[in-house]
Design a protein around this motif. Sequence first.
Motif, PDB file in Angstrom:
ATOM      1  N   ASP A  42      46.387  14.007   7.456  1.00 32.07           N
ATOM      2  CA  ASP A  42      46.384  13.268   6.199  1.00 32.07           C
ATOM      3  C   ASP A  42      47.535  12.288   6.108  1.00 32.07           C
ATOM      4  O   ASP A  42      47.800  11.700   5.089  1.00 32.07           O
ATOM      5  CB  ASP A  42      46.435  14.212   4.993  1.00 32.07           C
ATOM      6  N   GLY A  43      48.231  12.103   7.229  1.00 35.26           N
ATOM      7  CA  GLY A  43      49.206  11.036   7.301  1.00 35.26           C
ATOM      8  C   GLY A  43      50.524  11.306   6.632  1.00 35.26           C
ATOM      9  O   GLY A  43      51.246  10.388   6.292  1.00 35.26           O
ATOM     10  N   THR A  44      50.895  12.584   6.438  1.00 32.76           N
ATOM     11  CA  THR A  44      52.150  12.843   5.756  1.00 32.76           C
ATOM     12  C   THR A  44      53.365  12.576   6.611  1.00 32.76           C
ATOM     13  O   THR A  44      54.442  12.411   6.109  1.00 32.76           O
ATOM     14  CB  THR A  44      52.201  14.300   5.265  1.00 32.76           C
ATOM     15  N   ARG A  45      53.202  12.502   7.905  1.00 28.46           N
ATOM     16  CA  ARG A  45      54.356  12.183   8.738  1.00 28.46           C
ATOM     17  C   ARG A  45      53.878  11.675  10.079  1.00 28.46           C
ATOM     18  O   ARG A  45      52.983  12.219  10.690  1.00 28.46           O
ATOM     19  CB  ARG A  45      55.221  13.426   8.938  1.00 28.46           C
ATOM     20  N   SER A  46      54.468  10.604  10.548  1.00 23.52           N
ATOM     21  CA  SER A  46      54.062  10.025  11.820  1.00 23.52           C
ATOM     22  C   SER A  46      54.589  10.846  12.973  1.00 23.52           C
ATOM     23  O   SER A  46      55.694  11.355  12.937  1.00 23.52           O
ATOM     24  CB  SER A  46      54.587   8.590  11.913  1.00 23.52           C
ATOM     25  N   ILE A  95      52.926   2.359  -0.404  1.00 24.92           N
ATOM     26  CA  ILE A  95      51.667   1.833   0.129  1.00 24.92           C
ATOM     27  C   ILE A  95      51.148   2.727   1.244  1.00 24.92           C
ATOM     28  O   ILE A  95      49.960   3.078   1.279  1.00 24.92           O
ATOM     29  CB  ILE A  95      51.861   0.384   0.631  1.00 24.92           C
ATOM     30  N   GLU A  96      52.031   3.112   2.184  1.00 21.90           N
ATOM     31  CA  GLU A  96      51.609   3.971   3.298  1.00 21.90           C
ATOM     32  C   GLU A  96      51.079   5.297   2.777  1.00 21.90           C
ATOM     33  O   GLU A  96      50.051   5.796   3.229  1.00 21.90           O
ATOM     34  CB  GLU A  96      52.793   4.175   4.236  1.00 21.90           C
ATOM     35  N   GLU A  97      51.790   5.852   1.815  1.00 21.12           N
ATOM     36  CA  GLU A  97      51.404   7.145   1.263  1.00 21.12           C
ATOM     37  C   GLU A  97      50.068   7.067   0.543  1.00 21.12           C
ATOM     38  O   GLU A  97      49.205   7.939   0.692  1.00 21.12           O
ATOM     39  CB  GLU A  97      52.506   7.597   0.295  1.00 21.12           C
ATOM     40  N   THR A  98      49.870   6.018  -0.231  1.00 22.30           N
ATOM     41  CA  THR A  98      48.638   5.874  -1.019  1.00 22.30           C
ATOM     42  C   THR A  98      47.430   5.576  -0.135  1.00 22.30           C
ATOM     43  O   THR A  98      46.356   6.148  -0.336  1.00 22.30           O
ATOM     44  CB  THR A  98      48.804   4.759  -2.068  1.00 22.30           C
ATOM     45  N   GLY A 114      46.417   8.622   1.799  1.00 23.24           N
ATOM     46  CA  GLY A 114      45.843   9.638   0.926  1.00 23.24           C
ATOM     47  C   GLY A 114      44.807   9.091  -0.033  1.00 23.24           C
ATOM     48  O   GLY A 114      44.599   9.650  -1.117  1.00 23.24           O
ATOM     49  N   GLN A 115      44.142   7.999   0.359  1.00 26.71           N
ATOM     50  CA  GLN A 115      43.205   7.343  -0.551  1.00 26.71           C
ATOM     51  C   GLN A 115      42.044   8.258  -0.940  1.00 26.71           C
ATOM     52  O   GLN A 115      41.545   8.198  -2.069  1.00 26.71           O
ATOM     53  CB  GLN A 115      42.650   6.064   0.095  1.00 26.71           C
TER      54      GLN A 115
END
Length: 631
Positions: free
Chosen positions: A14-18, A253-256, A259-260
């Motif tokens: 879900d992209g919480t950390r690269s 922006i990255e977070e949103t 997590g869209q």
Amino acid sequence: MPENQRGRAGGTADGTRSPDMGMRPGPGGPVLGGGPGLGQNGARGMIPKVRAKNTKGTVARLWTYLRRQRAALAAVFVLTAASSILGLVGPYLIGMAIDDYILPRNYNGLLTLCSFLLGVYLIGAVLNWFQVYMMNKVSQRAVWQLRNDLIEKLQKLPLRFFDSKTHGELMSRTTNDVDNITSTMNQSVTQLISSVITLTGAFVIMLTLNVWLALLNLLMIPATMFVTRRIAGFTRKHFKGQQQNLGQLNGFIEETVSGQKVVASFCREDKAMEEFEEINRKLTGSAIHAQIFSGLMGPVMNVLNNLSFALIAFSGGWMVLRELTSIGTVVSFLNYSRQFGRPINELANQFNLIQAAIAGAERVFEVMDTPSEYEEQALEKEWTEGRGEVVFEDVTFGYLPGVPVLRQVSLHAKPGETIALVGPTGAGKTTIVNLLTRFYEIEGGTVSIDGESISAISKDNLRSQLGIVLQDACLFSDSIRNNIRYGRLDATDGEVEEAARLANAEGFIRKLPKGFDTVLAAEGSNLSHGQRQLITIARAILADPKILILDEATSSIDTRTEMHIQQALLTLMQGRTSFVIAHRLSTIREADQILVIDGGRIIERGTHEELLAAEGFYFRLYTSQFKRHTA
């Protein structure tokens, strides 16, 4: 602090950390996380506007990257000096043309002089082009090294650092801030050399032409220095705030975007827009103030230069009328007065770029000055026995001071045993694994492997012996073969395929268009969640670790597939010490020890049958799950 409030730092789906941000994955997969939850939502709206702390020190550190290319810099200096000197010749020849050829009407001499003047300007233009070309190479190489040092530092920082920074803010430091540094190096270094030579040369020539006019020209220098320093004080502060707000905006922006699906599921589009507008408003405000103050520099300097030009023109005209000097001398002097003010004016026009670069460089060096978790590694030992006996003795730990997550935890895992960790969310299960892998350092007690305290074992060596599979699969934009091989880079293709077979992943991989050479999309989004998990399990199998850590490794897999995976994992765990974090208690019946954790303490321990017979916490937890599944 409850674990469910901390999040993971493992480049999750879900992209919480690269995966490339300061992590050292164990051979079985990405690292576990678990900080105090300040990295994503907690950082919004909390970044203060800070003045540049040490401008001179920052410039000096940037210079250390440039001076590594001494030969190229020497060439740039020679080219810039030659171009600047040729630029100083032009006004002198123009004055000569007026006094010696135009007024006496010597046309042949004027033609010869103009041809020579044209040659001077052409050669100067060619030298200037080569100087720009060489400086671009120097600056790009310097920034290449700076960017490498920054990324290398990020790879060595402890997870506590990433707990307090947003993903987008770190991306902003590695992109926007570094780009500002690049632009400034390209222009300001040669501008500084040219300015020194032009200012010195122009003033010396003006003294030889007319001492009184030269002294008159110096009257504008105090005014110029006063204006520059006053405007600089305001500009620096607002450019630092602009860079910080830009990093905050990038993080949101990255977070949103990542997590869209969650945003849409909870109908929070309007709320997301409100938060974005607030952050965007702050960025716009700081950017407006920064640009306004930096934009004042050019017009103010132009006014001062024009006043100086007018004063010299009036004084020179008066001296010509009194026959104290010649017309050609005054014309040359006026041109030199322009050249004298031009370097200052050009630096003023670049002032916003310089301030942005200094602010960005400070943010970059702030990361690079953060203490690394590997600084003491040279004093640490190598773990060579590899029996896999793990002992926790009275371990206490908290992610935040005064907020313990584990309280005097003690456990003993014998070589080859399977230890299951169960309990409610936030009880401290993942924290135990975080301490075993030294992603965080314990506050009290000891953790040892094979009789050696892990604080004395090299972190690289320790983690290379651990196979870790997380609940959230972390995959890279590479082929499936290379994603599995990430567990052991020297593995052959046959070993990779065998690991996939044991993990029950070979079947669906063979059906893909290019099989094992199929390239995955970002975070493996072109596979199902269960398929992604199977690949990470294959990665752990390939790593062949001495200690295996499974954190809800089969939670995203259907029941039928789970049966095959459990058999593969039982084969993998034979002869290895294994820690299994599980919420589905049916998957840990065969564990040698089951540790029931609640409130940061181990409240029960034993085998599945022993704990059921005790009819305590585990019994209630197990029967509630059994009733729920049979209802």
